[in-house]
Design an enzyme around this catalytic site. Structure first.
Site, PDB file in Angstrom:
ATOM      1  N   HIS A  34       0.780  -1.081  -0.134  1.00 13.26           N
ATOM      2  CA  HIS A  34      -0.017   0.011  -0.040  1.00 13.26           C
ATOM      3  C   HIS A  34       1.100   1.159   0.022  1.00 13.26           C
ATOM      4  O   HIS A  34       2.130   1.291  -0.077  1.00 13.26           O
ATOM      5  CB  HIS A  34      -1.118  -0.001   1.271  1.00 13.26           C
ATOM      6  CG  HIS A  34      -0.400  -0.213   2.409  1.00 13.26           C
ATOM      7  ND1 HIS A  34       0.735   0.498   2.989  1.00 13.26           N
ATOM      8  CD2 HIS A  34      -0.180  -1.441   3.418  1.00 13.26           C
ATOM      9  CE1 HIS A  34       1.011   0.005   4.181  1.00 13.26           C
ATOM     10  NE2 HIS A  34       0.554  -1.121   4.440  1.00 13.26           N
ATOM     11  N   HIS A  37       4.113   1.277   2.108  1.00 15.40           N
ATOM     12  CA  HIS A  37       5.309   0.756   1.425  1.00 15.40           C
ATOM     13  C   HIS A  37       5.811   1.661   0.641  1.00 15.40           C
ATOM     14  O   HIS A  37       7.001   1.549   0.357  1.00 15.40           O
ATOM     15  CB  HIS A  37       4.992  -0.674   0.897  1.00 15.40           C
ATOM     16  CG  HIS A  37       4.239  -1.758   1.889  1.00 15.40           C
ATOM     17  ND1 HIS A  37       3.009  -1.988   1.917  1.00 15.40           N
ATOM     18  CD2 HIS A  37       4.942  -2.193   2.993  1.00 15.40           C
ATOM     19  CE1 HIS A  37       2.734  -2.809   2.742  1.00 15.40           C
ATOM     20  NE2 HIS A  37       4.067  -3.223   3.424  1.00 15.40           N
ATOM     21  N   GLU A 148       7.688   3.364  10.598  1.00 16.01           N
ATOM     22  CA  GLU A 148       7.647   3.401  11.993  1.00 16.01           C
ATOM     23  C   GLU A 148       6.316   2.934  12.788  1.00 16.01           C
ATOM     24  O   GLU A 148       6.222   3.005  14.063  1.00 16.01           O
ATOM     25  CB  GLU A 148       7.640   5.056  12.348  1.00 16.01           C
ATOM     26  CG  GLU A 148       9.135   5.651  12.163  1.00 16.01           C
ATOM     27  CD  GLU A 148       9.209   7.355  12.588  1.00 16.01           C
ATOM     28  OE1 GLU A 148       8.271   7.733  12.743  1.00 16.01           O
ATOM     29  OE2 GLU A 148      10.336   7.495  12.690  1.00 16.01           O
ATOM     30  N   LYS A 149       5.161   2.729  11.814  1.00 10.47           N
ATOM     31  CA  LYS A 149       4.186   2.047  12.428  1.00 10.47           C
ATOM     32  C   LYS A 149       4.314   0.810  13.352  1.00 10.47           C
ATOM     33  O   LYS A 149       3.682   0.910  14.257  1.00 10.47           O
ATOM     34  CB  LYS A 149       3.278   1.815  11.220  1.00 10.47           C
ATOM     35  CG  LYS A 149       2.093   1.000  11.771  1.00 10.47           C
ATOM     36  CD  LYS A 149       0.913   0.866  10.819  1.00 10.47           C
ATOM     37  CE  LYS A 149      -0.279   0.068  11.357  1.00 10.47           C
ATOM     38  NZ  LYS A 149       0.191  -1.366  11.411  1.00 10.47           N
TER      39      LYS A 149
END
Ligand code: PAF
Length: 284
Positions: A34, A37, A148-149
């Protein structure tokens, strides 16, 4: 874009790029790509002459009751997206190529991997560390980029890289890229597609409640009751349960009961409509 599905083809493709003197960035993924990325890929391009992306749904990081079989696999669509981004190399090994018969090694990073998601997903970060170390050894990148998610994942990988001296000669840098969000603030995730339209609408309460919590903490509210309010808010908004809502030191992930001098992070995992969502934000 060259696609390698065996280590032999991968190594000769990397050697060809190296022969041209190219600095190589790696973006490890599990596919179902998505915008988050693609943001990593675009950022990779800023730091390197060539970009390699790996797509591998890593069985070692899924628990026995997790969504390994259901995890979305869309190689043709992913490949087209990466072509569109001008990616030079796609590394898409089979499970057998990654973990040949007799595979017996496990990379375990203690401490930083143990709380938060590590507490409810035993073995998950061992699986991540094992595959990421293998990907680094297979591709030999100059640097690698992660979202960072998955803040705890990033902390685990950085710890592993420091502990195992991975910064030289192969991996000069592990770069964390800020979370990409939908218009309503929900962090992009391959798992968002599991949400029903109703749950998807309710899920926006997560980033919203986190922002309110951060504002309250910055204004001096006590940590424990503020986190309790966050949990109550999520349950009222339609979440089924909250795995954790924690204020932690941004690098060690040790939980904090007050803001201090070092960077702090708010990290939350909560379940809605059978899907587990995670998010994190900087507090200061
Ligand atoms: O974040 C992911 O997609 C995965 O955990 C990773 C880093 C590609 C390892 O399988």
């Amino acid at each position: 874009m060259q696609t390698a599905t065996t280590l032999e083809v991968l190594r000769s493709a990397v050697a060809a790029l190296r022969g041209e003197g190219k600095r190589l960035a790696l973006v490890p993924t599990m596919g179902a790509l998505h915008e988050g990325h693609l943001t990593l890929v675009r950022e990779a391009r800023q730091h390197a002459d060539a970009v390699a992306v790996s797509i591998f749904v890593n069985p070692k990081q899924f628990g026995p009751n997790e969504d390994l079989d259901a995890y979305p696999r869309r190689m043709a669509a992913d490949s087209a997206l990466l072509e569109g981004e001008g990616v030079e190399l796609l590394w898409a090994p089979t499970v057998e190529a990654m973990y040949p018969g007799g595979f017996a090694t496990n990379v375990s990073v203690t401490g930083v991997s143990e709380g938060l998601c590590g507490a409810s997903r035993p073995g998950h970060f061992d699986g991540v560390a094992t595959v990421v170390l293998k990907l680094f050894n297979q591709v030999g990148p100059d640097l690698a980029l992660f979202g960072e998610k998955d803040w705890q994942q990033l902390a685990v990988i950085r710890r592993m890289a420091r502990d195992l001296d991975l910064t030289l000669p192969h991996v000069d840098a592990i770069i964390g890229v800020p979370t990409v969000r939908e218009a309503d603030g929900l962090a992009l995730s391959s798992r968002n597609q599991y949400l029903s339209p109703e749950a998807r609408a309710q899920a926006a309460a997560l980033p919203q409640a986190m922002r309110e919590t951060i504002a309250a903490l910055r204004a001096g509210s006590a940590v424990a009751p503020t986190l309790a309010t966050l949990e109550a808010h999520l349950l009222q908004a339609g979440f089924d349960s909250v795995d954790y809502a924690t204020l932690a030191d941004a690098s060690s992930l040790v939980s904090l009961d007050a803001l201090g001098d070092t960077p702090a992070r708010l990290l939350v995992a909560a379940r809605i409509g059978g899907t587990r969502l995670i998010d994190n934000m900087a507090v200061e």
